[in-house]
Design a protein around this motif. Structure first.
Motif, PDB file in Angstrom:
ATOM      1  N   TYR A  35     -19.842 -38.836  21.192  1.00 15.58           N
ATOM      2  CA  TYR A  35     -19.837 -38.801  22.652  1.00 15.58           C
ATOM      3  C   TYR A  35     -18.463 -39.249  23.157  1.00 15.58           C
ATOM      4  O   TYR A  35     -17.734 -39.973  22.481  1.00 15.58           O
ATOM      5  CB  TYR A  35     -20.885 -39.763  23.236  1.00 15.58           C
ATOM      6  N   GLY A  42     -20.758 -41.880  32.622  1.00 16.15           N
ATOM      7  CA  GLY A  42     -21.775 -41.796  31.588  1.00 16.15           C
ATOM      8  C   GLY A  42     -21.228 -41.185  30.326  1.00 16.15           C
ATOM      9  O   GLY A  42     -20.039 -40.899  30.203  1.00 16.15           O
ATOM     10  N   LEU A  43     -22.111 -41.006  29.364  1.00 19.07           N
ATOM     11  CA  LEU A  43     -21.716 -40.450  28.075  1.00 19.07           C
ATOM     12  C   LEU A  43     -21.772 -38.931  28.113  1.00 19.07           C
ATOM     13  O   LEU A  43     -22.749 -38.337  28.553  1.00 19.07           O
ATOM     14  CB  LEU A  43     -22.640 -40.959  26.970  1.00 19.07           C
ATOM     15  N   PHE A  45     -21.895 -35.692  25.819  1.00 12.84           N
ATOM     16  CA  PHE A  45     -22.211 -35.262  24.471  1.00 12.84           C
ATOM     17  C   PHE A  45     -21.142 -34.311  23.952  1.00 12.84           C
ATOM     18  O   PHE A  45     -20.755 -33.360  24.640  1.00 12.84           O
ATOM     19  CB  PHE A  45     -23.575 -34.570  24.467  1.00 12.84           C
TER      20      PHE A  45
ATOM     21  N   PHE B  35     -34.934 -41.452  26.300  1.00 11.49           N
ATOM     22  CA  PHE B  35     -34.491 -42.783  25.895  1.00 11.49           C
ATOM     23  C   PHE B  35     -33.907 -43.525  27.093  1.00 11.49           C
ATOM     24  O   PHE B  35     -33.396 -42.908  28.023  1.00 11.49           O
ATOM     25  CB  PHE B  35     -33.360 -42.688  24.854  1.00 11.49           C
ATOM     26  N   TYR B  37     -31.034 -46.702  27.498  1.00  9.36           N
ATOM     27  CA  TYR B  37     -30.076 -47.584  26.850  1.00  9.36           C
ATOM     28  C   TYR B  37     -29.481 -48.526  27.879  1.00  9.36           C
ATOM     29  O   TYR B  37     -29.335 -48.173  29.059  1.00  9.36           O
ATOM     30  CB  TYR B  37     -28.939 -46.778  26.208  1.00  9.36           C
ATOM     31  N   GLN B  39     -26.042 -50.870  28.648  1.00  8.57           N
ATOM     32  CA  GLN B  39     -24.648 -51.071  28.269  1.00  8.57           C
ATOM     33  C   GLN B  39     -24.082 -52.256  29.053  1.00  8.57           C
ATOM     34  O   GLN B  39     -23.717 -52.123  30.221  1.00  8.57           O
ATOM     35  CB  GLN B  39     -23.807 -49.813  28.516  1.00  8.57           C
ATOM     36  N   GLU B  44     -21.120 -52.257  24.383  1.00  6.45           N
ATOM     37  CA  GLU B  44     -22.035 -51.768  23.347  1.00  6.45           C
ATOM     38  C   GLU B  44     -23.217 -51.044  23.978  1.00  6.45           C
ATOM     39  O   GLU B  44     -23.593 -51.306  25.107  1.00  6.45           O
ATOM     40  CB  GLU B  44     -22.540 -52.937  22.501  1.00  6.45           C
ATOM     41  N   MET B  45     -23.795 -50.117  23.268  1.00  3.68           N
ATOM     42  CA  MET B  45     -24.969 -49.373  23.723  1.00  3.68           C
ATOM     43  C   MET B  45     -26.185 -49.936  23.003  1.00  3.68           C
ATOM     44  O   MET B  45     -26.263 -49.900  21.772  1.00  3.68           O
ATOM     45  CB  MET B  45     -24.814 -47.885  23.418  1.00  3.68           C
ATOM     46  N   PHE B  47     -30.262 -49.802  22.505  1.00  2.00           N
ATOM     47  CA  PHE B  47     -31.483 -49.029  22.696  1.00  2.00           C
ATOM     48  C   PHE B  47     -32.579 -49.918  23.273  1.00  2.00           C
ATOM     49  O   PHE B  47     -32.800 -51.044  22.805  1.00  2.00           O
ATOM     50  CB  PHE B  47     -31.936 -48.452  21.358  1.00  2.00           C
ATOM     51  N   PHE B  91     -28.627 -46.455  31.134  1.00  2.00           N
ATOM     52  CA  PHE B  91     -28.534 -45.007  31.019  1.00  2.00           C
ATOM     53  C   PHE B  91     -29.858 -44.428  30.532  1.00  2.00           C
ATOM     54  O   PHE B  91     -30.454 -44.921  29.573  1.00  2.00           O
ATOM     55  CB  PHE B  91     -27.441 -44.609  30.018  1.00  2.00           C
ATOM     56  N   THR B 100     -28.033 -34.220  23.093  1.00  4.63           N
ATOM     57  CA  THR B 100     -28.535 -35.387  23.811  1.00  4.63           C
ATOM     58  C   THR B 100     -27.741 -35.485  25.100  1.00  4.63           C
ATOM     59  O   THR B 100     -26.515 -35.536  25.069  1.00  4.63           O
ATOM     60  CB  THR B 100     -28.364 -36.676  23.000  1.00  4.63           C
ATOM     61  N   PHE B 102     -26.995 -37.547  28.652  1.00  2.00           N
ATOM     62  CA  PHE B 102     -27.112 -38.835  29.322  1.00  2.00           C
ATOM     63  C   PHE B 102     -26.945 -38.663  30.826  1.00  2.00           C
ATOM     64  O   PHE B 102     -26.187 -37.802  31.286  1.00  2.00           O
ATOM     65  CB  PHE B 102     -26.033 -39.799  28.825  1.00  2.00           C
ATOM     66  N   GLY B 103     -27.646 -39.513  31.569  1.00  2.00           N
ATOM     67  CA  GLY B 103     -27.429 -39.572  33.001  1.00  2.00           C
ATOM     68  C   GLY B 103     -26.174 -40.352  33.328  1.00  2.00           C
ATOM     69  O   GLY B 103     -25.530 -40.920  32.441  1.00  2.00           O
ATOM     70  N   ALA B 104     -25.847 -40.404  34.620  1.00  5.93           N
ATOM     71  CA  ALA B 104     -24.622 -41.076  35.056  1.00  5.93           C
ATOM     72  C   ALA B 104     -24.745 -42.591  35.031  1.00  5.93           C
ATOM     73  O   ALA B 104     -23.741 -43.297  35.090  1.00  5.93           O
ATOM     74  CB  ALA B 104     -24.244 -40.609  36.458  1.00  5.93           C
TER      75      ALA B 104
END
Lengths: 114, 112
Positions: A35, A42-43, A45, B35, B37, B39, B44-45, B47, B91, B100, B102-104
């Protein structure tokens, strides 16, 4: 090690240079993800590996980006002819080969392009 | 195409109160996973919780629960009894097919 390991932790390079980022997943994790996270965002992908196969490379931002993985082990993300917009934290994650398993993230590589 | 939307850029909650972080998604895949997460400022991310599209019951993990409403395509995170250490970015993410998304993110501030 117990977790996902990424190296280098920080990389500063000049525009136009090539960079190689490394990810060492958790042992036994066949799935590996890359990522990009720009500052305050955000991340994004980039790519997913199942074993050493990447079934979908459409997330890579341009043909300057490439990634490979050796077996079910180390992966490298290579950025050629870096641009300033490539500056970001590049995160790698791995997960066990079962549906619904969480992705475990490394600490990332902070890439700065001067 | 897959899409994740988190409409709350920032949220405030009083310590020890519950808070709900919103997440809506869109996908044409019948099989997907959701999921959450966390941060922290350290980057670090972490879960928190997972919900599969075929799971009949809402997922719970300690103080975290996921309010999964499949027909509405929402997967909101509920944090009960907020703690100061919950202050972080959160997130929502969806896995489907080979991607995968991810949202903002939502930045949560817990007030003492």
């Amino acid at each position: 090690g117990a977790g996902v390991s990424q190296s280098p932790s920080n990389k500063v390079t000049e525009k136009g240079k090539d960079v190689e980022l490394r990810c060492d997943p958790i042992s036994g994790h066949t799935a590996l993800y890359w990522y990009r996270q720009r500052l305050g965002q955000g991340l994004e992908f980039l790519i997913y590996f199942q074993g050493n196969s990447a079934p979908d490379k459409s997330g890579l931002p341009s043909d300057r980006f490439s990634a490979e993985r050796t077996g079910e082990s180390v992966s490298t993300l290579t950025i050629q002819r870096t641009q300033q917009e490539d500056s970001a934290v590049y995160l790698c994650a791995s997960s066990a080969p079962f549906w619904g398993q969480p992705q475990h993230f490394g600490d990332g590589t902070r890439l700065s392009i001067l | 195409a897959q899409k994740i939307t988190q409409t709350q850029p920032g949220m405030f909650v009083q310590e020890k109160e519950a808070v709900t972080l919103d997440c809506t998604y869109d996908t044409s895949d019948p099989s997907y996973g959701l999921f959450w997460y966390k941060q922290p400022s350290s980057g670090e991310m972490i879960f928190l919780i997972y919900q599969g599209s075929y799971d009949q019951q809402n997922a719970t993990e300690g103080r975290y629960s996921l309010n999964f409403q499949k027909a509405r395509k929402s997967a909101n995170l509920v944090i009960s009894a907020s703690q100061l250490g919950d202050s972080a970015m959160y997130f929502c993410a969806m896995i489907g097919g080979f991607k995968t998304i991810f949202g903002a993110g939502t930045r949560l501030f817990v007030k003492a």
